[in-house]
Design a protein around this motif. Structure first.
Motif, PDB file in Angstrom:
ATOM      1  N   GLY A  15      18.977  97.959  46.498  1.00 23.63           N
ATOM      2  CA  GLY A  15      17.805  97.108  46.494  1.00 23.63           C
ATOM      3  C   GLY A  15      18.224  95.665  46.343  1.00 23.63           C
ATOM      4  N   GLY A  16      17.339  94.823  45.848  1.00 24.73           N
ATOM      5  CA  GLY A  16      17.652  93.424  45.663  1.00 24.73           C
ATOM      6  C   GLY A  16      16.573  92.557  46.264  1.00 24.73           C
ATOM      7  N   SER A  17      16.590  91.286  45.895  1.00 25.93           N
ATOM      8  CA  SER A  17      15.587  90.384  46.415  1.00 25.93           C
ATOM      9  C   SER A  17      15.796  90.174  47.906  1.00 25.93           C
ATOM     10  CB  SER A  17      15.670  89.043  45.684  1.00 25.93           C
ATOM     11  OG  SER A  17      16.863  88.365  46.060  1.00 25.93           O
ATOM     12  N   GLU A  18      14.757  89.699  48.546  1.00 27.14           N
ATOM     13  CA  GLU A  18      14.858  89.426  49.980  1.00 27.14           C
ATOM     14  C   GLU A  18      15.928  88.378  50.250  1.00 27.14           C
ATOM     15  OE1 GLU A  18      11.885  88.498  53.737  1.00 27.14           O
ATOM     16  OE2 GLU A  18      11.223  88.113  51.696  1.00 27.14           O
ATOM     17  N   ALA A  19      16.030  87.363  49.384  1.00 27.67           N
ATOM     18  CA  ALA A  19      17.026  86.313  49.573  1.00 27.67           C
ATOM     19  C   ALA A  19      18.444  86.862  49.445  1.00 27.67           C
ATOM     20  CB  ALA A  19      16.798  85.189  48.557  1.00 27.67           C
ATOM     21  N   THR A  41      10.675 104.011  51.730  1.00 27.51           N
ATOM     22  CA  THR A  41      10.357 102.859  52.575  1.00 27.51           C
ATOM     23  C   THR A  41       9.751 103.347  53.880  1.00 27.51           C
ATOM     24  OG1 THR A  41      12.220 101.648  51.623  1.00 27.51           O
ATOM     25  CG2 THR A  41      11.317 100.803  53.690  1.00 27.51           C
ATOM     26  N   ALA A  42       8.678 102.685  54.291  1.00 29.43           N
ATOM     27  CA  ALA A  42       7.957 103.091  55.497  1.00 29.43           C
ATOM     28  C   ALA A  42       8.605 102.519  56.752  1.00 29.43           C
ATOM     29  CB  ALA A  42       6.515 102.619  55.427  1.00 29.43           C
ATOM     30  N   ASP A 102      13.667 107.964  52.752  1.00 29.46           N
ATOM     31  CA  ASP A 102      13.972 108.068  51.319  1.00 29.46           C
ATOM     32  C   ASP A 102      14.308 106.733  50.685  1.00 29.46           C
ATOM     33  OD1 ASP A 102      13.552 110.796  51.384  1.00 29.46           O
ATOM     34  OD2 ASP A 102      15.671 111.278  51.681  1.00 29.46           O
ATOM     35  N   ASN A 103      14.893 105.813  51.461  1.00 29.05           N
ATOM     36  CA  ASN A 103      15.275 104.518  50.920  1.00 29.05           C
ATOM     37  C   ASN A 103      15.291 103.486  52.050  1.00 29.05           C
ATOM     38  OD1 ASN A 103      17.937 104.734  52.240  1.00 29.05           O
ATOM     39  ND2 ASN A 103      18.324 106.280  50.656  1.00 29.05           N
TER      40      ASN A 103
END
Length: 207
Positions: A109-113, A21-22, A68-69
């Protein structure tokens, strides 16, 4: 680097992945730091900024660092906001503290919601006034029994849509729902809980 060639729109960011992730910084004409953010697809994110941020026309260049994440990126973002004071980030708000706490406690991770729900829960812990915090938590708990049934209703409707309108197989839907069985996916479509289904309720054979 310059942002002058940024497209008007970009691909939708994949929020389900917890890979690299940036952490990006956006700078203005005078070299002033305008904004620090995180994204797995920064250029797509900047296209969104250009569409909805009044300060976007001030942006002249950017830098990117990769973590890294997402959890690590959020921690880096928080530290940068605190120490570098970008012009358009809000420092030290309840929402931002909750976001970082959620990332540390639930580094998935996971959805934004879904991630937003976790962050919203953590926002209660970030409320500094204990009386306000107690009142806010109590208000939500009084309605808590309604929320799971609403989520199950949304899930049932969605499973039916995936099956009927998108033609997905039960096994595919089951995998999408977290690796449950195909039989359980059918139960969900029928509105049955794991305990409610009887032996007489036959499941539809896979086509």
């Amino acid at each position: 680097m310059s942002v002058s060639n940024l497209p008007a729109a970009g691909p939708i960011e994949d929020l389900t992945a917890d890979g690299p992730t940036a952490v990006y910084r956006l700078y203005g004409e005078d070299g002033a730091l305008l904004y620090v953010g995180v994204s797995s697809a920064p250029k797509a994110r900047w296209a969104q900024h250009r569409a909805d941020k009044a300060w976007w026309p001030e942006v002249r260049r950017y830098t990117i660092e990769w973590a890294d994440n997402r959890a690590a990126a959020l921690v880096h973002e928080a530290e940068a906001i605190r120490s570098e004071t970008p012009r358009y980030n809000v420092v030290g708000t309840d929402k931002h503290r909750a976001r970082i706490t959620a990332a540390r406690r639930f580094p998935l991770g996971g959805s934004e919601a879904a991630r937003g729900l976790v962050e919203a829960i953590e926002a209660f812990a970030a409320i500094e006034d204990p009386m306000e915090r107690a009142a806010a938590v109590s208000e939500v708990l009084t309605r808590w029994q309604e929320l799971p049934s609403r989520l199950r209703e949304i899930r049932q409707t969605t499973v039916r849509e995936l099956r009927d309108e998108h033609g997905m197989k039960w096994a595919e839907i089951a995998q999408l729902l977290g690796g449950i069985s195909a039989a359980r996916a059918q139960q969900i479509a029928q509105g049955l809980s794991g305990h409610a289904r009887t032996k007489r309720e036959a499941l539809t054979p896979e086509r």
